[in-house]
Design a protein around this motif. Structure first.
Motif, PDB file in Angstrom:
ATOM      1  N   ASN A 119      58.303  -8.141 -11.047  1.00  0.00           N
ATOM      2  CA  ASN A 119      57.975  -8.121 -12.306  1.00  0.00           C
ATOM      3  C   ASN A 119      58.785  -9.421 -12.849  1.00  0.00           C
ATOM      4  O   ASN A 119      59.953  -9.657 -12.724  1.00  0.00           O
ATOM      5  N   SER A 120      57.820  -9.998 -13.585  1.00  0.00           N
ATOM      6  CA  SER A 120      58.404 -11.360 -14.201  1.00  0.00           C
ATOM      7  C   SER A 120      59.614 -11.234 -15.196  1.00  0.00           C
ATOM      8  O   SER A 120      60.149 -12.175 -15.674  1.00  0.00           O
ATOM      9  N   ARG A 121      59.576 -10.081 -15.829  1.00  0.00           N
ATOM     10  CA  ARG A 121      60.584  -9.745 -16.854  1.00  0.00           C
ATOM     11  C   ARG A 121      61.987  -9.600 -16.174  1.00  0.00           C
ATOM     12  O   ARG A 121      62.795  -9.938 -16.762  1.00  0.00           O
ATOM     13  N   LEU A 176      49.898 -19.315  -1.120  1.00  0.00           N
ATOM     14  CA  LEU A 176      49.429 -19.506  -2.418  1.00  0.00           C
ATOM     15  C   LEU A 176      49.838 -18.373  -3.138  1.00  0.00           C
ATOM     16  O   LEU A 176      49.552 -17.058  -2.802  1.00  0.00           O
ATOM     17  N   PRO A 177      50.070 -18.254  -4.589  1.00  0.00           N
ATOM     18  CA  PRO A 177      50.066 -16.932  -5.464  1.00  0.00           C
ATOM     19  C   PRO A 177      48.541 -16.663  -5.737  1.00  0.00           C
ATOM     20  O   PRO A 177      47.740 -17.334  -5.856  1.00  0.00           O
ATOM     21  N   ASN A 197      58.928 -17.335  -9.069  1.00  0.00           N
ATOM     22  CA  ASN A 197      58.786 -18.388  -8.404  1.00  0.00           C
ATOM     23  C   ASN A 197      59.523 -18.552  -7.467  1.00  0.00           C
ATOM     24  O   ASN A 197      59.412 -19.764  -6.396  1.00  0.00           O
ATOM     25  N   VAL A 198      60.627 -18.262  -7.065  1.00  0.00           N
ATOM     26  CA  VAL A 198      61.597 -18.267  -6.043  1.00  0.00           C
ATOM     27  C   VAL A 198      60.961 -18.174  -4.653  1.00  0.00           C
ATOM     28  O   VAL A 198      61.175 -19.253  -3.808  1.00  0.00           O
ATOM     29  N   ALA A 199      60.150 -17.397  -4.395  1.00  0.00           N
ATOM     30  CA  ALA A 199      59.456 -17.338  -3.309  1.00  0.00           C
ATOM     31  C   ALA A 199      58.520 -18.300  -2.842  1.00  0.00           C
ATOM     32  O   ALA A 199      58.439 -18.583  -1.547  1.00  0.00           O
ATOM     33  N   TYR A 200      58.054 -19.074  -3.817  1.00  0.00           N
ATOM     34  CA  TYR A 200      57.055 -20.130  -3.537  1.00  0.00           C
ATOM     35  C   TYR A 200      57.812 -21.580  -3.725  1.00  0.00           C
ATOM     36  O   TYR A 200      56.960 -22.525  -3.153  1.00  0.00           O
ATOM     37  N   VAL A 201      58.969 -21.765  -3.901  1.00  0.00           N
ATOM     38  CA  VAL A 201      59.606 -23.009  -3.725  1.00  0.00           C
ATOM     39  C   VAL A 201      59.681 -23.611  -2.543  1.00  0.00           C
ATOM     40  O   VAL A 201      59.223 -24.917  -2.389  1.00  0.00           O
ATOM     41  N   PRO A 202      59.708 -23.079  -1.347  1.00  0.00           N
ATOM     42  CA  PRO A 202      59.726 -23.940  -0.197  1.00  0.00           C
ATOM     43  C   PRO A 202      58.206 -24.372   0.407  1.00  0.00           C
ATOM     44  O   PRO A 202      58.128 -25.297   0.957  1.00  0.00           O
ATOM     45  N   ALA A 249      51.822 -11.979  -6.137  1.00  0.00           N
ATOM     46  CA  ALA A 249      51.467 -11.788  -4.691  1.00  0.00           C
ATOM     47  C   ALA A 249      50.957 -12.908  -3.917  1.00  0.00           C
ATOM     48  O   ALA A 249      49.894 -13.504  -4.473  1.00  0.00           O
ATOM     49  N   PRO A 250      51.699 -13.101  -2.729  1.00  0.00           N
ATOM     50  CA  PRO A 250      50.967 -14.166  -1.947  1.00  0.00           C
ATOM     51  C   PRO A 250      49.845 -14.042  -1.158  1.00  0.00           C
ATOM     52  O   PRO A 250      49.468 -12.825  -0.607  1.00  0.00           O
TER      53      PRO A 250
END
Length: 499
Positions: free
Chosen positions: A22-24, A123-124, A29-34, A118-119
């Motif tokens: 939930n983006s609220r 990728l998202p 984005n944390v999961a996609y930083v690496p 979701a990945p």
């Protein structure tokens, strides 16, 4: 390679959900930083693919007669609108729903429900969905050219929506969804030899067959009308847009930015270059020392089609061979329309259908595991690795896609054609005068505008090809028909004596 985002998303104790959280309540984005660099490449690849769509419009418009060329450009915009909506509405869900069966997806992601963060690999999911939308657009745009110069626009757009729903989405599910029957066979299809090219080529053939051949007043005895391209420059520009876009089309199909991606990019470029060489060599022989610009462009497209299913599986020297063999094989089918007696004058079936079949078969022969393993995870083998079954799997893919596409396309066309207001074929006078004049509002690059301007100026073109003034005779059709080869008249002995 960076850690997959799913490793974090699967930790439900931190509040992550199937849609990615939930983006609220958290920063999704944390999961996609690496793995951010993978996203940057795939965003670029999606943008690279987009020029293929207007490129196809220019390619088709240049190949047809100018009196209907602008209508084909409009169809590019029409497909862009209709198929994008279809993909959002239920196309993506029918192709990639996680709870799909072997043949088609569900409405789990109807209206892109739960397609948030979701990945899908690195990728998202919204990025993956956008990238795959480009494939759907290209496929339908390729197929829609099958019945050019003689179909109404509204029925063709209805057909495009239905075809994307009942033909394209199920075949994508077979091939690329983890539950699909071809995916689990497994048939090797890196970037769409089956879902994109074979399906669009066979669909175009069925389209042309059901609609019927074009009217040709100048040579009614000819079984299949044949015309020279009205604008090779448009064909040339369209080809370059297609070639450029194919770097994203094939290069992005790794769904990551790895060494394998770089290898795919070179395989794609080399195959296209060899296609130009192969097709031009045959032209040089058949045309007795002359080349063809349109032929070189078609060779490039044929080779790109051939390398599409193979680009991420074959070594570079086999990519060279695939591009050459596909272009030569397709060029040798130059008279395929005459052989099967179907007026598919845009040659979609020849370039994409036959080219896709050749590419699919050669993929089964030349796939090498070390190439696919360049991404660090995928292993795919063919005959060169002694996996002799793979060729059978490739043939099964071809047979399944060809039979399903042809049958479903014919059924769709017959149903839509019998719906009031959706009859495909334009009246005879509209076809003769050109679709641009009758289907578009004060637009067109066709013969009608030229004839009208000459008539208003008091001039007209006579049957002898001379400009005459004040002639009120009806307008002859201005056509770029390829003349029949005339038989030389034999000289009699009396004529020789007179000479």
């Amino acid at each position: 390679m960076a850690e997959l985002p799913s490793a974090l998303f699967n930790d439900t104790s931190d509040g992550w959900t199937a849609a990615g959280g939930n983006s609220r309540d958290m920063d999704v984005n944390v999961a996609y930083v690496p793995s951010g660099f993978h996203q940057v490449w795939m965003m670029s690849a999606a943008v690279f693919v987009f020029p293929i769509i207007p490129g196809l419009g220019l390619f088709y418009a240049g190949l047809c007669r100018r009196k209907s060329a602008t209508t084909l450009l409009w169809q590019t915009m029409g497909v862009l609108g209709v198929v994008t909506f279809q993909w959002f509405f239920w196309g993506y869900s029918l192709a990639y729903a996680p709870d799909a069966d072997k043949f088609i997806g569900t409405l789990h992601n109807f209206g892109l429900k739960n397609v948030v963060a979701a990945p899908i690999g690195y990728l998202p999911e919204p990025l993956f969905c956008l990238y795959q939308c480009m494939f759907a657009l290209c496929t339908v745009m390729i197929m829609i050219g099958g019945a050019f110069e003689r179909t109404r626009l509204l029925p063709s757009m209805v057909f495009a929506f239905c075809w994307a729903t009942l033909v394209y989405s199920p075949i994508v599910c077979w091939t690329w969804n983890a539950t699909g029957w071809l995916y689990n066979l497994p048939a090797l299809d890196f970037a769409g030899g089956g879902p994109v090219h074979i399906s669009s080529g066979v669909g175009a053939l069925a389209y042309a067959l059901v609609i019927g051949k074009r009217i040709e007043k100048s040579s009614p005895q000819r079984r299949i009308p044949k015309f020279v391209p009205h604008n090779p420059t448009m064909v040339f520009l369209g080809t370059w847009m297609i070639w450029f876009g194919w770097f994203g089309f094939n290069g992005g199909s790794t769904l990551n930015a790895s060494v394998r991606t770089s290898y795919v990019l070179f395989n794609t470029h080399l195959a296209a270059a060899m296609g130009v060489i192969g097709w031009s060599m045959i032209d040089f022989v058949f045309y007795r020392g002359r080349f063809s610009l349109v032929g070189a462009c078609q060779g490039c497209v044929a080779a790109l089609v051939g390398i599409t299913p193979a680009a991420g599986f074959v070594p570079v020297y086999f990519a060279c061979l695939i591009g050459f063999l596909t272009a030569v094989g397709v060029r040798l089918c130059e008279n395929i329309n005459e052989w099967i007696r179907v007026d598919e004058g845009m040659e979609v079936f020849k370039l994409h259908g036959i080219g896709g079949i050749i590419g699919a078969v050669l993929t089964g022969l030349f796939a090498a595991d070390w190439v696919s393993l360049l991404d660090g995870a995928t292993e795919a083998t063919g005959w060169v690795d002694h996996n002799y079954r793979q060729l059978g799997y490739q043939i099964a893919e071809v047979c399944g896609i060809v039979s399903y596409t042809f049958g479903m396309t014919v059924v769709l066309l017959l149903i839509i054609d019998h719906i009031p207001g959706l009859k495909f074929r334009v009246p005879e006078n509209q076809e003769i005068e050109g679709l641009d004049h009758h289907l578009l509002f004060e637009e067109g690059m066709g013969d009608f505008e030229l004839t009208k301007a000459l008539k208003e100026a008091g001039y007209y073109t006579s049957e002898a090809g001379m400009m005459t003034e004040g002639v009120v005779a009806p307008a002859p059709e201005i056509s770029s028909t390829i003349p029949e080869t005339a038989e030389p008249e034999s000289t009699t002995s009396s004529e020789k004596q007179t000479a």
